[in-house]
Design a protein around this motif. Structure first.
Motif, PDB file in Angstrom:
ATOM      1  N   GLU A 105       0.832  -1.198   0.000  1.00  0.00           N
ATOM      2  CA  GLU A 105       0.000   0.000   0.000  1.00  0.00           C
ATOM      3  C   GLU A 105       0.869   1.252   0.000  1.00  0.00           C
ATOM      4  O   GLU A 105       0.649   2.182  -0.768  1.00  0.00           O
ATOM      5  CB  GLU A 105      -0.925   0.053   1.226  1.00  0.00           C
ATOM      6  N   HIS A 109       1.443   3.676  -3.184  1.00  0.00           N
ATOM      7  CA  HIS A 109       0.866   5.014  -3.009  1.00  0.00           C
ATOM      8  C   HIS A 109       1.920   6.083  -3.285  1.00  0.00           C
ATOM      9  O   HIS A 109       1.628   7.113  -3.894  1.00  0.00           O
ATOM     10  CB  HIS A 109       0.290   5.195  -1.607  1.00  0.00           C
ATOM     11  N   LYS A 113       0.118   7.670  -6.202  1.00  0.00           N
ATOM     12  CA  LYS A 113      -0.522   8.768  -5.469  1.00  0.00           C
ATOM     13  C   LYS A 113      -2.055   8.832  -5.559  1.00  0.00           C
ATOM     14  O   LYS A 113      -2.650   9.869  -5.336  1.00  0.00           O
ATOM     15  CB  LYS A 113       0.064  10.114  -5.896  1.00  0.00           C
ATOM     16  N   HIS A 114      -2.701   7.720  -5.893  1.00  0.00           N
ATOM     17  CA  HIS A 114      -4.167   7.695  -5.893  1.00  0.00           C
ATOM     18  C   HIS A 114      -4.661   7.556  -4.452  1.00  0.00           C
ATOM     19  O   HIS A 114      -3.989   6.980  -3.606  1.00  0.00           O
ATOM     20  CB  HIS A 114      -4.709   6.525  -6.735  1.00  0.00           C
ATOM     21  N   LYS A 115      -5.828   8.073  -4.181  1.00  0.00           N
ATOM     22  CA  LYS A 115      -6.384   8.022  -2.826  1.00  0.00           C
ATOM     23  C   LYS A 115      -6.695   6.595  -2.384  1.00  0.00           C
ATOM     24  O   LYS A 115      -6.471   6.236  -1.241  1.00  0.00           O
ATOM     25  CB  LYS A 115      -7.642   8.883  -2.726  1.00  0.00           C
ATOM     26  N   PHE A 117      -5.987   2.871  -1.999  1.00  0.00           N
ATOM     27  CA  PHE A 117      -4.823   1.991  -2.023  1.00  0.00           C
ATOM     28  C   PHE A 117      -4.970   0.909  -3.083  1.00  0.00           C
ATOM     29  O   PHE A 117      -4.020   0.544  -3.757  1.00  0.00           O
ATOM     30  CB  PHE A 117      -4.587   1.354  -0.656  1.00  0.00           C
ATOM     31  N   ASN A 120      -3.773   1.936  -6.522  1.00  0.00           N
ATOM     32  CA  ASN A 120      -2.317   1.969  -6.623  1.00  0.00           C
ATOM     33  C   ASN A 120      -1.734   0.568  -6.785  1.00  0.00           C
ATOM     34  O   ASN A 120      -0.840   0.348  -7.604  1.00  0.00           O
ATOM     35  CB  ASN A 120      -1.709   2.643  -5.391  1.00  0.00           C
TER      36      ASN A 120
END
Length: 133
Positions: A105, A109, A113-115, A117, A120
């Motif tokens: 995770e 991340h 950098k997506h909200k 997990f 990502n």
């Protein structure tokens, strides 16, 4: 070098391929268990272990793969160009996850950098693990 029967080799390959597909197709809630099973097969199945053990022992500098300019975000994922080193990278990342040394995770991340997990992790699996030669 050990010699294995054709039946042993076929069974081991089926088991390993099945475990790899399980990782690729896993959901956020199950991916750790799927990776743990994959690594367990890699370490305990004599046929598979004879193949992947050298890859798990290869020296990799993860800081040279995970290029970070600010020490947190990974600006570039500089995968090795050598096929064995690419496979070793994925195997060693999976081993680190299975042993609790690395958070997939966290690392994914810091790359994508997506909200969520899960987004990502899926991106990393698609970009890195599935794209292996």
């Amino acid at each position: 070098m050990s010699s294995f029967s054709a039946k042993e080799v076929k069974r081991s390959i089926r088991s390993f391929e099945s475990a790899a597909q399980d990782v690729i197709n896993s959901k956020y809630q199950t991916y750790k268990a799927r990776i743990a099973r994959f690594i367990e097969i890699a370490q305990k199945d004599n046929v598979i272990n004879s193949i992947v053990s050298p890859l798990l022992k290869l020296e990799l500098d993860f800081d040279k793969i995970h290029i970070s300019k600010n020490g947190f975000w990974i600006d570039e994922l500089k995968l090795p160009t050598d096929q064995d080193l690419q496979i070793a990278y994925v195997l060693q990342m999976f081993k680190r996850v299975a042993e609790g040394e690395q958070s997939l995770e966290g690392i994914t991340h810091s790359i994508y950098k997506h909200k969520r997990f899960e987004d990502n992790i899926v991106m990393w699996l698609n970009d890195v693990a599935i794209m292996l030669p």
